[in-house]
Design a protein around this motif. Sequence first.
Motif, short mmCIF file in Angstrom:
data_model
loop_
_atom_site.label_atom_id
_atom_site.label_comp_id
_atom_site.label_asym_id
_atom_site.label_seq_id
_atom_site.Cartn_x
_atom_site.Cartn_y
_atom_site.Cartn_z
N SER A 34 0.86 -1.20 0.00
CA SER A 34 0.00 0.00 0.00
C SER A 34 0.89 1.25 0.00
CB SER A 34 -0.87 0.01 1.25
OG SER A 34 -0.03 0.17 2.39
N GLU A 35 0.27 2.37 -0.41
CA GLU A 35 1.04 3.64 -0.42
C GLU A 35 1.60 3.93 0.96
OE1 GLU A 35 -0.77 7.30 -1.92
OE2 GLU A 35 -1.39 6.07 -3.65
N GLU A 36 0.78 3.65 1.97
CA GLU A 36 1.20 3.93 3.35
C GLU A 36 2.42 3.09 3.72
OE1 GLU A 36 -1.96 3.36 6.12
OE2 GLU A 36 -0.56 3.72 7.77
N GLU A 37 2.38 1.79 3.38
CA GLU A 37 3.52 0.93 3.71
C GLU A 37 4.76 1.40 2.94
OE1 GLU A 37 3.07 -3.35 3.24
OE2 GLU A 37 5.06 -3.69 4.09
N GLN A 38 4.57 1.77 1.68
CA GLN A 38 5.72 2.22 0.88
C GLN A 38 6.36 3.47 1.50
OE1 GLN A 38 5.47 2.24 -3.38
NE2 GLN A 38 3.93 0.63 -3.43
N LYS A 39 5.49 4.34 2.05
CA LYS A 39 6.01 5.55 2.69
C LYS A 39 6.78 5.19 3.96
CE LYS A 39 2.63 8.80 1.89
NZ LYS A 39 1.41 9.24 2.56
N THR A 75 8.84 -0.91 -1.61
CA THR A 75 8.38 -0.33 -2.89
C THR A 75 8.58 -1.28 -4.07
OG1 THR A 75 10.47 0.83 -3.06
CG2 THR A 75 8.60 2.13 -2.29
#
Length: 307
Positions: free
Chosen positions: A286-291, A297
Amino acid sequence: MEFVHKPIMLKEILSGLDINPDGIYLDCTIGGAGHSKEILKLLSDKGLLIGLDKDQDAINVCKDRLKDYKNVILVKSDFKNIEKVLNDLNVTSLDGILIDLGVSSYQLDNKERGFSFRFDSKLDMRMDQSQKLSAYEVVNTYSLQHLTRIIKEFGEEEYASSIAKNIVKNRPVKTTKELAFIIEKSMPTKVVFKRNGAHKKTFQAIRIEVNKELELLFETINYLITKLKSGGKMAVLSFHSLEDRIVKNAFKINSTGCLCPSKTPICICGHKKIVNLVNKKPIIASEEEQKQNPRSTSAKLRIVEKI
Ligand SMILES: C[S@@+](CC[C@H](N)C(=O)[O-])C[C@H]1O[C@@H](n2cnc3c(N)ncnc32)[C@H](O)[C@@H]1O
């Protein structure tokens, strides 16, 4: 040094494996037990988790982190030897399998292990520290042709020949920083600035060679699928295109029936479909995990279910 590694796509993996509390689970790359500990929390006393790693540091940390669980077996082994490991344990079938490929953050962030160009360490990159071949031997003893091929194939590096030539010219290359410097000098300055880490591809290539990361991966996945019970799931996390291609192909072949050319009137190959793809396209973080975790990523998760 503390063993730190954030498990990637933990939620997605647990839901994809759909844990049977009494089942037998195999984590082929247990690392810091990030995924395994959560699997264990979902198992009953009748369930079992078998955890493998070829890095003794990982096995040691798991012994400590999982000391409160009775239903765990830890084995220091390469997952290429899984057939022998399962035979030795008398395990004939599995409810779920996880392979989280590649290196752990602990290995990358540990200066002593010589994986990263962020520290000035002796070139090493061995996941299994008892093995003989290290990055030092690869860099300092392989022929020019062999080095070029590895950097091109395993790093998909367009400057492979110039990098290999400069490595050979500057031997012995003793440390990660020396190697990084040679790599930088082997490509145009504007490429060095444009890329986020000019050395990454060559370092990846050498690491794959040292640890033979792609060797027998296809065969091992095929074998493990045969060990899954009906309804059992297998999840594989990969981190670069070469790994993902192998996982995708292994899953595709096992999820396809007849492999005869389309014009063949009757099937003569006898090939049978034995799994269903749980996800047709790979799942990404998810975008959150990638952040929160930049290492997620490049991760791709593929899952199959045994028919
Ligand atoms: C990405 S980490 C796993 C992290 C783990 N899932 C966690 O959440 O803590 C990969 C681990 O697999 C191990 N490994 C890689 N290739 C292996 C192989 N062929 N056989 C056994 N272990 C392997 C590495 O030593 C490393 O500890």
